[in-house]
Design an enzyme around this catalytic site. Sequence first.
Site, PDB file in Angstrom:
ATOM      1  N   ASP A 168       0.695  -1.152  -0.282  1.00 31.59           N
ATOM      2  CA  ASP A 168       0.141   0.144  -0.297  1.00 31.59           C
ATOM      3  C   ASP A 168       0.764   1.116   0.080  1.00 31.59           C
ATOM      4  OD1 ASP A 168      -1.472   2.004   0.508  1.00 31.59           O
ATOM      5  OD2 ASP A 168      -2.602   1.072   1.749  1.00 31.59           O
ATOM      6  N   ALA A 224     -13.950  -4.860  -2.742  1.00 31.17           N
ATOM      7  CA  ALA A 224     -13.149  -3.995  -2.678  1.00 31.17           C
ATOM      8  C   ALA A 224     -13.797  -3.420  -4.141  1.00 31.17           C
ATOM      9  CB  ALA A 224     -12.029  -3.779  -2.898  1.00 31.17           C
ATOM     10  N   ASP A 249     -16.928 -10.405  -6.487  1.00 29.81           N
ATOM     11  CA  ASP A 249     -18.110  -9.437  -5.563  1.00 29.81           C
ATOM     12  C   ASP A 249     -18.322  -7.912  -5.991  1.00 29.81           C
ATOM     13  OD1 ASP A 249     -19.511 -10.251  -3.393  1.00 29.81           O
ATOM     14  OD2 ASP A 249     -19.783  -7.765  -2.515  1.00 29.81           O
ATOM     15  N   GLU A 254     -22.638  -3.504 -12.970  1.00 27.96           N
ATOM     16  CA  GLU A 254     -23.425  -4.170 -12.447  1.00 27.96           C
ATOM     17  C   GLU A 254     -25.263  -3.622 -12.163  1.00 27.96           C
ATOM     18  OE1 GLU A 254     -22.736  -3.477  -7.807  1.00 27.96           O
ATOM     19  OE2 GLU A 254     -20.390  -4.219  -8.081  1.00 27.96           O
ATOM     20  N   HIS A 273     -22.022  -8.064  -5.078  1.00 28.52           N
ATOM     21  CA  HIS A 273     -21.941  -6.992  -4.137  1.00 28.52           C
ATOM     22  C   HIS A 273     -22.348  -6.598  -3.214  1.00 28.52           C
ATOM     23  CE1 HIS A 273     -19.635  -2.882  -4.625  1.00 28.52           C
ATOM     24  NE2 HIS A 273     -19.746  -3.558  -3.625  1.00 28.52           N
ATOM     25  N   GLY A 276     -20.081  -7.345   1.732  1.00 24.76           N
ATOM     26  CA  GLY A 276     -20.292  -6.345   3.129  1.00 24.76           C
ATOM     27  C   GLY A 276     -21.365  -6.402   4.389  1.00 24.76           C
TER      28      GLY A 276
END
Length: 299
Positions: A168, A224, A249, A254, A273, A276
Amino acid sequence: MILVTEFMDEDWIAWLRARGEVRVAPELADRPADLAVAARAARALIVRNRTQVRGDVLDAGIAVVGRLGVGLDNIDVAGCEARGIRVIPATGANTLAVAEYVVTTAAMLLRGAYAMRPEMEAGDWPRAEAGRGREVAGKTLGLVGYGAIAREVERLARPFGFEVVAHDPHCRDWGAMRTVTLDALLAGSDVVSVHVPLTDETRGLIGAEAIGSMKDDAVLVNAARGGVVDEAAVAGALRAGTLGGAALDCFEHEPLGPSHPFAGCPNLVLTPHIAGVTREANARVSEMIARAVAGALGW
């Protein structure tokens, strides 16, 4: 009035309705012109990732946008700031759900034995093929991005036996995490998990070249943002046997639509998606946003 355009925990919708007027209109998530009209009667919007909060919607007179999640690429944040519209994401409320998705899906793809149902129902006994799966212990999990969700993935993955590395360029607080270059992460990881927002810098980051530098039996997980991973490159590598498995995901477009590249790809998990989104996470996210939006409106 609060306008809710995507699904939200019913208990927290009721909580809001006990305090003021609420309209739940999920049909508006894909109808921006109608959304802009409906928003004129609202003081706040509550959205997830499909509703586009931009353009004419910003000039409807809303004061607050509550985001049932953390990604803000469907919201014109600069436009909101220019108009004094407060944007409230549900930071941290779905972190555990995403992390659990990443770790469990990676383990499932490494093991590879969970897709044998069709053969077994047909009367076959694919024991030799199913027995080629791999254990998690000793495998390297590479985190592309090291924010809050990636850190939770690390916390859950280590007791499984994963070795964890991360890359990162924007992180300044690494703790004890072992950091590597992106090239080294891709080349050395058995599982690569993506944890970066969609920006000009990250769009297409995991493309054909990056996937080609990974181990042939490596697993890729993207929970993500769509657009960070080149979906056609993933499909091609899975079919060619140069990628061991993938779980996606989130997607550039979409829903996927009829021209998506994934039909017939082996060892591929596709989910809409929802990394989460669990019952528990939905309740936490909905509570956080309901309380925050109500507070911002003085309810």
